[in-house]
Design a protein around this motif. Sequence first.
Motif, PDB file in Angstrom:
ATOM      1  N   PRO A  24       0.831  -1.197   0.000  1.00 13.51           N
ATOM      2  CA  PRO A  24       0.000   0.000   0.000  1.00 13.51           C
ATOM      3  C   PRO A  24       0.873   1.257   0.000  1.00 13.51           C
ATOM      4  O   PRO A  24       1.857   1.342   0.743  1.00 13.51           O
ATOM      5  CB  PRO A  24      -0.787  -0.115   1.309  1.00 13.51           C
ATOM      6  CG  PRO A  24      -0.814  -1.578   1.612  1.00 13.51           C
ATOM      7  CD  PRO A  24       0.517  -2.089   1.133  1.00 13.51           C
ATOM      8  N   ARG A  25       0.525   2.211  -0.855  1.00 12.18           N
ATOM      9  CA  ARG A  25       1.318   3.445  -0.959  1.00 12.18           C
ATOM     10  C   ARG A  25       1.426   4.135   0.392  1.00 12.18           C
ATOM     11  O   ARG A  25       2.467   4.709   0.714  1.00 12.18           O
ATOM     12  CB  ARG A  25       0.687   4.383  -1.996  1.00 12.18           C
ATOM     13  CG  ARG A  25       1.470   5.667  -2.185  1.00 12.18           C
ATOM     14  CD  ARG A  25       0.925   6.511  -3.314  1.00 12.18           C
ATOM     15  NE  ARG A  25       1.606   7.802  -3.351  1.00 12.18           N
ATOM     16  CZ  ARG A  25       1.651   8.586  -4.398  1.00 12.18           C
ATOM     17  NH1 ARG A  25       1.067   8.236  -5.524  1.00 12.18           N
ATOM     18  NH2 ARG A  25       2.283   9.731  -4.344  1.00 12.18           N
ATOM     19  N   GLU A  64       2.010   2.951   3.176  1.00 14.39           N
ATOM     20  CA  GLU A  64       3.090   2.374   3.980  1.00 14.39           C
ATOM     21  C   GLU A  64       4.469   2.802   3.503  1.00 14.39           C
ATOM     22  O   GLU A  64       5.468   2.494   4.149  1.00 14.39           O
ATOM     23  CB  GLU A  64       3.033   0.843   3.926  1.00 14.39           C
ATOM     24  CG  GLU A  64       1.871   0.228   4.636  1.00 14.39           C
ATOM     25  CD  GLU A  64       1.928  -1.287   4.619  1.00 14.39           C
ATOM     26  OE1 GLU A  64       2.948  -1.875   4.177  1.00 14.39           O
ATOM     27  OE2 GLU A  64       0.941  -1.892   5.051  1.00 14.39           O
ATOM     28  N   PRO A 109      -6.994   4.267  -1.751  1.00 10.87           N
ATOM     29  CA  PRO A 109      -5.883   3.617  -1.060  1.00 10.87           C
ATOM     30  C   PRO A 109      -5.115   2.696  -2.016  1.00 10.87           C
ATOM     31  O   PRO A 109      -5.131   1.471  -1.881  1.00 10.87           O
ATOM     32  CB  PRO A 109      -6.570   2.849   0.070  1.00 10.87           C
ATOM     33  CG  PRO A 109      -7.923   2.525  -0.474  1.00 10.87           C
ATOM     34  CD  PRO A 109      -8.293   3.698  -1.361  1.00 10.87           C
ATOM     35  N   TRP A 126      -2.094   0.810  -4.173  1.00  9.48           N
ATOM     36  CA  TRP A 126      -0.843   0.122  -3.881  1.00  9.48           C
ATOM     37  C   TRP A 126       0.203   0.609  -4.868  1.00  9.48           C
ATOM     38  O   TRP A 126      -0.128   1.033  -5.980  1.00  9.48           O
ATOM     39  CB  TRP A 126      -1.043  -1.378  -4.008  1.00  9.48           C
ATOM     40  CG  TRP A 126      -1.713  -2.003  -2.816  1.00  9.48           C
ATOM     41  CD1 TRP A 126      -2.795  -1.525  -2.139  1.00  9.48           C
ATOM     42  CD2 TRP A 126      -1.335  -3.213  -2.172  1.00  9.48           C
ATOM     43  NE1 TRP A 126      -3.112  -2.375  -1.111  1.00  9.48           N
ATOM     44  CE2 TRP A 126      -2.237  -3.424  -1.114  1.00  9.48           C
ATOM     45  CE3 TRP A 126      -0.340  -4.151  -2.394  1.00  9.48           C
ATOM     46  CZ2 TRP A 126      -2.152  -4.526  -0.270  1.00  9.48           C
ATOM     47  CZ3 TRP A 126      -0.259  -5.249  -1.563  1.00  9.48           C
ATOM     48  CH2 TRP A 126      -1.151  -5.426  -0.508  1.00  9.48           C
ATOM     49  N   ALA A 136      -1.921  -7.445  -5.062  1.00  8.73           N
ATOM     50  CA  ALA A 136      -2.698  -6.280  -4.618  1.00  8.73           C
ATOM     51  C   ALA A 136      -4.195  -6.579  -4.695  1.00  8.73           C
ATOM     52  O   ALA A 136      -4.955  -6.237  -3.783  1.00  8.73           O
ATOM     53  CB  ALA A 136      -2.346  -5.062  -5.467  1.00  8.73           C
ATOM     54  N   ALA A 186      -7.002  -4.196  -3.047  1.00  8.59           N
ATOM     55  CA  ALA A 186      -6.574  -2.863  -3.479  1.00  8.59           C
ATOM     56  C   ALA A 186      -7.471  -2.404  -4.620  1.00  8.59           C
ATOM     57  O   ALA A 186      -7.804  -3.193  -5.500  1.00  8.59           O
ATOM     58  CB  ALA A 186      -5.124  -2.895  -3.944  1.00  8.59           C
TER      59      ALA A 186
END
Length: 193
Positions: A82-83, A85, A102, A104, A132, A137
């Motif tokens: 996930p972006r 993170e 949200p 990835w 993902a 995602a």
Amino acid sequence: MEYEIRPADRDRFGDVAVLLGPRNPDSSVCWCLTYRLPSRENRELTGRQRAQRVEELCGRAIPPGILAYDGDNVVGWCGVAPRAELHSFARSTRIPHLDDLPVWSVWCFRVRGGHRGKGVAAALLQGAVEHARDHEAPAVEGYPVDNGGQKVDTTMAYVGTRALFERAGFTKAADTTAVSNGFPRVLMRRALP
């Protein structure tokens, strides 16, 4: 050629180390942490601490990436998560946020010598999309170079190329102000139904 894609979980940390770790375990190499950690934390982690941090990440419910296998031999790595993170991308001023989804991010490919040019990166990218999707995602992004078919230095090819992402069903969603190996990087996105 067919490759088996598996999550980089704790049981496969040894294979992650084969692809990302240095020959000398005390050397401070990236370990695919540069985009994940805040700059200060990334600088302070050295040698074996970096390996320990990645091993911890491999033990999480969502591992830090995926691995490609040719039979029993690990031949490739792809960082996908996930972006939110990924500190560098979550707060980037060079790579835009298109919306509040949200998403990835796919940010790193590593293919072992002797296996390059054999479709490993393409298999990893497709595996990243499936990984993902399995985690629900809504979309996956990548930030490859737009090299127009020109050769990219092997050490800088870790971000992938626009053509690689286009062949995997991604479309250009935005320009960025980021550059790698002298080439502009573009934001590529693929929605996941």
